[in-house]
Motif scaffolding. Sequence first.
Motif, PDB file in Angstrom:
ATOM      1  N   LYS A  55       0.832  -1.204   0.000  1.00 52.84           N
ATOM      2  CA  LYS A  55       0.000   0.000   0.000  1.00 52.84           C
ATOM      3  C   LYS A  55       0.874   1.264   0.000  1.00 52.84           C
ATOM      4  N   CYS A  56       2.009   1.187   0.697  1.00 55.10           N
ATOM      5  CA  CYS A  56       2.908   2.347   0.724  1.00 55.10           C
ATOM      6  C   CYS A  56       3.352   2.714  -0.688  1.00 55.10           C
ATOM      7  N   ARG A  58       1.845   2.661  -3.324  1.00 57.66           N
ATOM      8  CA  ARG A  58       0.847   3.474  -4.040  1.00 57.66           C
ATOM      9  C   ARG A  58       1.021   4.957  -3.783  1.00 57.66           C
ATOM     10  N   TYR A  59       1.578   5.286  -2.635  1.00 52.98           N
ATOM     11  CA  TYR A  59       1.665   6.699  -2.260  1.00 52.98           C
ATOM     12  C   TYR A  59       2.982   7.333  -2.687  1.00 52.98           C
ATOM     13  N   ASN A  61       5.977   8.216  -5.652  1.00 54.23           N
ATOM     14  CA  ASN A  61       6.214   8.394  -7.082  1.00 54.23           C
ATOM     15  C   ASN A  61       7.605   8.987  -7.238  1.00 54.23           C
ATOM     16  N   LYS A  64       8.208  11.805  -5.008  1.00 53.05           N
ATOM     17  CA  LYS A  64       7.830  11.717  -3.597  1.00 53.05           C
ATOM     18  C   LYS A  64       8.383  10.404  -3.034  1.00 53.05           C
ATOM     19  N   VAL A  67       6.802   8.358   2.707  1.00 47.22           N
ATOM     20  CA  VAL A  67       5.390   8.118   3.000  1.00 47.22           C
ATOM     21  C   VAL A  67       4.994   9.027   4.166  1.00 47.22           C
ATOM     22  N   ASP A  71      -0.676   9.697   4.844  1.00 46.57           N
ATOM     23  CA  ASP A  71      -0.782   8.530   3.964  1.00 46.57           C
ATOM     24  C   ASP A  71      -0.840   7.262   4.800  1.00 46.57           C
ATOM     25  N   ARG A  74      -4.052   6.584   6.515  1.00 47.89           N
ATOM     26  CA  ARG A  74      -5.038   6.052   5.572  1.00 47.89           C
ATOM     27  C   ARG A  74      -4.781   4.562   5.327  1.00 47.89           C
ATOM     28  N   ILE A  75      -3.511   4.233   5.168  1.00 45.33           N
ATOM     29  CA  ILE A  75      -3.153   2.827   4.930  1.00 45.33           C
ATOM     30  C   ILE A  75      -3.587   1.944   6.091  1.00 45.33           C
TER      31      ILE A  75
END
Lengths: 373, 109
Positions: A55-56, A58-59, A61, A64, A67, A71, A74-75
């Motif tokens: 899941k991390c 996903r946050y 890029n 960035k 985490v 974020d 939310r995870i």
Amino acid sequence: MNTVITVNLNGNAYQLDEQGFESLRAYLDSADERLAGNPDKAEILSDIEQAIADKCRRYLNPHKSVVAAADLDRILAEMGPVESETGGSAANSERQRMAADNSQSRKDAPRRLYQVREGSMISGVCNGLAAYFNVDVTIVRIVFVALTILTGGVWILAYILMMFIIPDATTSEERAAAHGEPFNAQQLVDGAKERYAEFRQQSARWHEGWRRRRQLRREKRAAAAERAFWRGERAHEDVGYATRVLAGFMVPVFTLIGAALFVVVIIAMVSLFRTGGIFDWALPNEIPVWGAIVILAIVYQAVHMPLRAASRASYEASVGQRHGWLAAADGLLWLGFAALFFWLAYLFIPEVRSLFESVPFEWRHPLDAWHAF
Amino acid sequence: MATDEKFSSIRKGLLEFLLLRIISADKVYVAEMLERLSATQFATQEGTLYPLLSKLRREELLDYDWRESDAGPPRKYYKLTAKGRTQLAELNRYWKRINTTIEELGHSE
């Protein structure tokens, strides 16, 4: 500028900010706790870590690489609290699940009645009751004062009894149990901080003058403990709740027995003095009255000593140290019992009554005798 | 909300049954299971699913093997064992009996 912490989640390295790291650690700690005793604990935890790692990703890029705490929150909300398989559920909403979870663990934690010394006025009885029934301590105190007034003071005796019977919450677990709160590390730390601050304040204010005297008393007591072979071990540290309740219950019982014994011996002594025998039983000719009194005193000591030792042992099992309030209350209780037994003996045993009446008038009414001078 | 609460323990018990059904259809991994369940009343989360799966595996009802994925690390793909299939067949029959009973007793509005 914020600190970044690199974590290893099941072999994947991620960078988290400090706040995120804390919440992740809290989540994994609680998972660890709930899976205690599960044979597949290690595997489940690594699955969980892997899922969080996925899941991390996903946050993140190319622009960035950290985490953020938001974020991560939310995870973790997406993950849901780790449940032991017996409590495995398919509750719908996160909130409902959390609420159920909380009330569940709250219910699971046994709530017990303790005396809570922190913030108490006398001994912590009201405080403990307030924690137990989850009401404000002021209300309990008002009820107690009202009861005292309504019962003409008799309620104070009930309070004293409760002081003996209800164990002290001396450890953090017990304090938590007094409030019925589940006990975990975070609460321990919070509680410890709070108590430390309170302790420092209190000790500065109250204990300064007492310290030296108490120290002296403690040393004396330690020396006495070595000498007194009958006192037995100080089992206070590892006795359970039930034992402590029983011990607390036994203290006034021992006091009662002690007072009764005292009354019997005093009556026997007076009887010996007045009639040269104990009621109907006359002394054998070869024993003089003073000899009989000495024997009686020795017998009394022989019976009284183990009784006192047992009482002291119960005392220590129940409340640990013998502190001022309880010792004073114990003395009062003893006096009360002794007076009660004298009165009962006077009322219901004719021999005692006639004995009492045979005592010269000046003995019975020292004040009148005083005035007669 | 009230009905939701009333049936929460039933859902709890049925989740296991549903998982066996999902896994029996195809080899699946956890994210897929969650997605299939998410649209239903049985929506659940990893925190619940992983412990449950490990319990079922300990009961030898299912097993998994690792499979490479296009994106990211290898995943656990779950499948039923022979014992799991027998149990699922039993549960299916039992569920049908329950349904019949419910329908025979009283009329639904």
